[in-house]
Design an enzyme around this catalytic site. Structure first.
Site, PDB file in Angstrom:
ATOM      1  N   TYR A   1       0.859  -1.185   0.000  1.00  0.00           N
ATOM      2  CA  TYR A   1       0.000   0.000   0.000  1.00  0.00           C
ATOM      3  C   TYR A   1       0.891   1.228   0.000  1.00  0.00           C
ATOM      4  CZ  TYR A   1      -3.361   3.526   1.658  1.00  0.00           C
ATOM      5  OH  TYR A   1      -4.144   4.645   1.794  1.00  0.00           O
TER       6      TYR A   1
ATOM      7  N   ASP B   1       9.229   2.719  -0.265  1.00  0.00           N
ATOM      8  CA  ASP B   1       8.199   3.400   0.520  1.00  0.00           C
ATOM      9  C   ASP B   1       8.420   3.022   1.978  1.00  0.00           C
ATOM     10  OD1 ASP B   1       6.021   4.399   1.800  1.00  0.00           O
ATOM     11  OD2 ASP B   1       4.531   3.543   0.433  1.00  0.00           O
TER      12      ASP B   1
ATOM     13  N   LYS C   1       4.331   9.066   8.932  1.00  0.00           N
ATOM     14  CA  LYS C   1       4.166   8.466  10.252  1.00  0.00           C
ATOM     15  C   LYS C   1       5.241   8.925  11.260  1.00  0.00           C
ATOM     16  CE  LYS C   1       1.078   5.169   8.311  1.00  0.00           C
ATOM     17  NZ  LYS C   1       1.040   4.320   7.145  1.00  0.00           N
TER      18      LYS C   1
HETATM   19  C1  LIG Z   1       0.390   4.745   5.783  1.00  0.00           C
HETATM   20  C2  LIG Z   1       1.141   4.490   4.525  1.00  0.00           C
HETATM   21  C3  LIG Z   1       1.042   5.342   3.408  1.00  0.00           C
HETATM   22  C4  LIG Z   1       0.071   6.480   3.349  1.00  0.00           C
HETATM   23  O1  LIG Z   1       0.335   7.445   4.307  1.00  0.00           O
HETATM   24  P1  LIG Z   1      -0.857   8.438   4.750  1.00  0.00           P
HETATM   25  O2  LIG Z   1      -0.173   9.388   5.676  1.00  0.00           O
HETATM   26  O3  LIG Z   1      -1.897   7.587   5.383  1.00  0.00           O
HETATM   27  O4  LIG Z   1      -1.330   9.106   3.510  1.00  0.00           O
HETATM   28  C5  LIG Z   1       1.857   5.107   2.330  1.00  0.00           C
HETATM   29  N1  LIG Z   1       2.722   4.070   2.317  1.00  0.00           N
HETATM   30  C6  LIG Z   1       2.834   3.231   3.354  1.00  0.00           C
HETATM   31  C7  LIG Z   1       3.819   2.119   3.301  1.00  0.00           C
HETATM   32  C8  LIG Z   1       2.026   3.398   4.480  1.00  0.00           C
HETATM   33  O5  LIG Z   1       2.109   2.527   5.496  1.00  0.00           O
END
Ligand SMILES: *Cc1c(COP(=O)(O)O)cnc(C)c1O
Length: 441
Positions: A151, A246, A274
């Site tokens: 994701y 990511d 995060k």
């Molecule tokens: C949470 C997450 C996102 C998206 O981040 P948001 O701040 O919710 O838009 C993208 N990539 C990864 C791996 C994530 O865990």
């Protein structure tokens, strides 16, 4: 309170959910919060401190969601709250450069392998969306490769699901995403270097970037073989495509250099979110200077944000990283993770079919699939895990332990958790597995 059970959600939560549902779709601002995957309706949180949250009915929960990752120090850490208060007192936003942006950027650049420049945004979604645009702009190519089960936020080009074929193009995983956008994204299975090599052999000259969660943590926890990730590095380099890690979950959680440092694999671009914002809305993407110079105002790839580099959010990020460094945070998180594994292993092994703890650092996941090894691909997780998890989730919640409300979401440890908290989770889990409806051997 351990052992005692209560009916959750209580009347206060129910009342707030009713109000919210009238004016917010599903009553939530992010779908998984609605508890659809586990049944029932969410508890509504009033406050949090350390490893605990309290709902509007006054029920306390030992929290393993930790806002889905940002709260690596726990809720309302005094140093972070103080930094936020101080920054807020000087002004909430200026729309002009502020010192904290450069300070946080210096820390990120110093910590992450291969990173020379970074730009701040306000969410992980923005970070990955911008990194993909930059990769396309810098390479002059269109195709992006992602992996099924990873994701990357909800930007159009990344909200694409795998179809039945090996390399599929053009299956939006959301209404409202044009087929034309999705057709520029290829989706491959994880753990399969051959599929990657085949796609590059066929279309290598069209591929701008491969984006991957180096430790996939959004569809269960699916640690990859290093050889698979090394193959991504090799194929992208050979074909002039960019490798994007990511690290929105893993960045500054698995260590100062994220998963890249653990794996010893340096991507061309990396995305953060995060932890980097310490609980405030922050994302970032970065890479080598020769790539980042393609961004406006230096280059032709446009990207901007009214609240980007927000001084209050930067202060929360800086304070969070300072505590992690000062308190040897990353090794303590690793030790906590190991302790959790030791405590949960016997509890989970006693269930039938056996369950398993999958753990990487302070990230953990209950693998209820009953297979003889932990899955490495999204497709290896059987659908049956959902029902089994829902029962466990509800029993734990009634015992005052909060896990993520979905079988496919991971749990998060923070520096606020201690050994007694881990023991409490183990006991609650043993009790939950013991109840009728969850078979035990
Ligand atoms: C949470 C997450 C996102 C998206 O981040 P948001 O701040 O919710 O838009 C993208 N990539 C990864 C791996 C994530 O865990």
């Amino acid at each position: 309170m351990a052992g005692s059970e209560r009916a959750v959600p209580g009347p206060g939560s129910r009342a707030w959910n009713d109000r919210a549902r009238r004016v917010i779709p599903g009553g939530v601002d992010s779908p998984v919060r609605a508890y659809r995957a586990v049944g029932g309706e969410p508890v509504v949180i009033a406050r949090g401190s350390g490893a605990r949250v309290v709902d509007v009915d006054g029920n306390e929960y030992l929290d393993f969601v930790m806002s889905w990752g940002p709260l690596v120090l726990g809720h309302a850490h005094p140093a972070v709250v103080a930094a936020v208060r101080e920054a807020a007192g000087r002004g909430l936003t200026f729309g002009a450069p502020c010192p904290a942006e450069a300070e946080l950027a210096e820390r990120v650049v110093a910590a992450y392998p291969g990173l020379e420049q970074v730009r701040f945004v306000s969410s992980g979604t923005e970070a990955t969306m911008s990194a993909v645009r930059l990769a396309r702009g810098a390479t002059g190519r269109d195709l992006v490769v992602k992996f099924s089960g990873c994701y990357h936020g909800h930007a159009d080009h990344l909200l694409v699901a795998a179809g039945s074929g090996l390399a599929t193009f053009g299956h939006p995983s959301s209404a409202g995403v044009p087929e034309a956008f999705a057709s520029r994204t290829a989706v491959l299975p994880l753990d399969d270097e051959t599929a990657v090599r085949d796609l590059f052999a066929a279309r290598g000259g069209e591929i701008a970037a491969v984006i991957v969660e180096p430790v996939p943590a959004n569809h269960g926890l699916l640690p990859q073989r290093r050889e698979f990730l090394a193959a991504l590095r090799e194929e992208t380099s050979r074909h002039g495509a960019l490798l994007v890690f990511d690290e929105v979950i893993t960045g500054f959680r698995l260590g100062p250099g994220g998963a890249a440092q653990r794996l010893g694999i340096v991507p061309d671009l990396a995305t953060f979110g995060k932890v980097i914002g310490g609980g405030m809305p922050v994302g970032a993407f970065g890479g080598r200077r020769d790539l980042m110079r393609h961004l406006a105002p230096e280059g032709p790839v446009y990207q901007a944000g009214t609240l980007s580099g927000n001084p209050v959010a930067m202060a929360a990020g800086l304070a969070t990283l300072a505590v992690l460094e000062r308190e040897d945070g990353w090794s303590r998180l690793e030790a906590l993770g190991r302790a959790l594994e030791d405590r949960l292993r016997p509890v989970l092994a006693a269930t039938d079919p056996p369950a398993r703890l999958v753990r990487v650092g302070s990230l953990f996941w209950l693998d209820l699939g009953g297979k003889d090894r932990a899955p490495r691909r999204a497709e290896e997780i059987p659908g049956s895990v959902s029902g089994r998890y829902a029962g466990i989730f509800r029993r734990l919640l009634a015992r005052g332990v909060m896990l993520a409300p979905s079988a496919l979401e991971v749990g998060f440890l923070s520096l606020a958790h201690d050994e007694a908290d881990l023991e409490r989770l183990a006991e609650a889990l043993a009790g939950a597995l013991d109840e009728p409806g969850v078979q035990k051997r």
